[in-house]
Design a protein around this motif. Structure first.
Motif, short mmCIF file in Angstrom:
data_model
loop_
_atom_site.label_atom_id
_atom_site.label_comp_id
_atom_site.label_asym_id
_atom_site.label_seq_id
_atom_site.Cartn_x
_atom_site.Cartn_y
_atom_site.Cartn_z
N MET A 185 2.32 -9.75 5.74
CA MET A 185 1.02 -9.12 5.58
C MET A 185 1.06 -8.21 4.37
O MET A 185 2.02 -7.49 4.13
CB MET A 185 0.69 -8.32 6.85
CG MET A 185 -0.73 -7.81 6.84
SD MET A 185 -1.19 -6.83 8.28
CE MET A 185 -1.06 -8.03 9.57
N GLU A 186 -0.01 -8.24 3.61
CA GLU A 186 -0.08 -7.44 2.40
C GLU A 186 -0.51 -6.01 2.72
O GLU A 186 -1.29 -5.78 3.63
CB GLU A 186 -1.10 -8.06 1.44
CG GLU A 186 -0.59 -8.10 0.03
CD GLU A 186 -1.56 -8.79 -0.88
OE1 GLU A 186 -2.00 -8.14 -1.84
OE2 GLU A 186 -1.88 -9.96 -0.62
N SER A 187 -0.01 -5.06 1.94
CA SER A 187 -0.39 -3.67 2.13
C SER A 187 -0.33 -2.95 0.80
O SER A 187 0.26 -3.44 -0.16
CB SER A 187 0.55 -2.99 3.14
OG SER A 187 1.86 -2.98 2.63
N THR A 188 -0.96 -1.78 0.74
CA THR A 188 -0.92 -0.95 -0.46
C THR A 188 -1.16 0.51 -0.07
O THR A 188 -1.54 0.80 1.06
CB THR A 188 -1.97 -1.41 -1.50
OG1 THR A 188 -1.74 -0.72 -2.73
CG2 THR A 188 -3.38 -1.15 -1.02
N ARG A 189 -0.98 1.39 -1.03
CA ARG A 189 -1.22 2.81 -0.81
C ARG A 189 -2.72 3.07 -0.70
O ARG A 189 -3.53 2.41 -1.36
CB ARG A 189 -0.67 3.61 -1.98
CG ARG A 189 0.82 3.58 -2.13
CD ARG A 189 1.23 4.16 -3.49
NE ARG A 189 0.72 5.50 -3.71
CZ ARG A 189 1.46 6.60 -3.76
NH1 ARG A 189 2.77 6.51 -3.62
NH2 ARG A 189 0.91 7.76 -3.98
N VAL A 190 -3.10 4.04 0.13
CA VAL A 190 -4.51 4.33 0.34
C VAL A 190 -5.16 4.88 -0.93
O VAL A 190 -6.31 4.52 -1.24
CB VAL A 190 -4.75 5.25 1.55
CG1 VAL A 190 -4.27 6.65 1.28
CG2 VAL A 190 -6.21 5.25 1.94
N ASP A 191 -4.47 5.69 -1.71
CA ASP A 191 -5.08 6.22 -2.93
C ASP A 191 -5.34 5.10 -3.93
O ASP A 191 -6.38 5.05 -4.57
CB ASP A 191 -4.24 7.35 -3.54
CG ASP A 191 -2.87 6.91 -4.02
OD1 ASP A 191 -2.34 5.91 -3.51
OD2 ASP A 191 -2.31 7.60 -4.91
N ARG A 192 -4.42 4.18 -4.02
CA ARG A 192 -4.59 3.05 -4.93
C ARG A 192 -5.73 2.14 -4.48
O ARG A 192 -6.51 1.65 -5.29
CB ARG A 192 -3.28 2.27 -5.00
CG ARG A 192 -3.28 1.21 -6.06
CD ARG A 192 -1.91 0.61 -6.17
NE ARG A 192 -1.82 -0.11 -7.42
CZ ARG A 192 -0.72 -0.64 -7.88
NH1 ARG A 192 0.39 -0.52 -7.20
NH2 ARG A 192 -0.72 -1.31 -9.00
#
Length: 121
Positions: A1-8
């Motif tokens: 599953m893909e994820s990223t930082r909330v600010d980004r």
């Protein structure tokens, strides 16, 4: 599953103008992910609910797709579902209206305005 930082993610989907603005909102306690306070490095995945106070407006969005880079407005709008509640309708209070350039109200008009506003002198 893909994820990223909330600010980004906030910056990439155009909820904030710059990434530092998104990080500042997180540090200031204006961003919550799944009802938990979020730091800038908090990870978001599809299905998460993000609540952010951006430019004085509370936004509630659900993450549909995670993106890393900033994209156009049309593409960005496909990455989240906006669940922000509609603002309450403004109270329909009549507002006294004067034509522009009409000058100061006369004594009679002033008394009418005072009666209209409910004030007594």
């Amino acid at each position: 599953m893909e994820s990223t930082r909330v600010d980004r993610w906030l910056w990439a989907v155009r909820l904030t103008k710059t990434r530092p603005d998104a990080a500042d909102a997180c540090r200031g306690g204006h961003v919550r992910v799944n009802d938990r306070p979020a730091k800038p490095a908090t990870v978001v995945v599809p299905g998460d609910e993000v609540r952010a106070r951006v430019n004085g407006v509370n936004r509630v969005v659900e993450v549909v797709r995670v993106i890393q880079k900033r994209v156009g407005a049309e593409a960005a709008s496909t990455c989240f579902i906006d669940r922000t509640p509609k603002p309450p309708p403004e109270a329909a209070v009549p507002v006294a209206h004067r034509d522009r350039g009409a000058g100061r109200p006369t004594k009679r008009e002033r008394r009418e305005l005072d009666r209209f506003r409910g004030g007594t002198l």
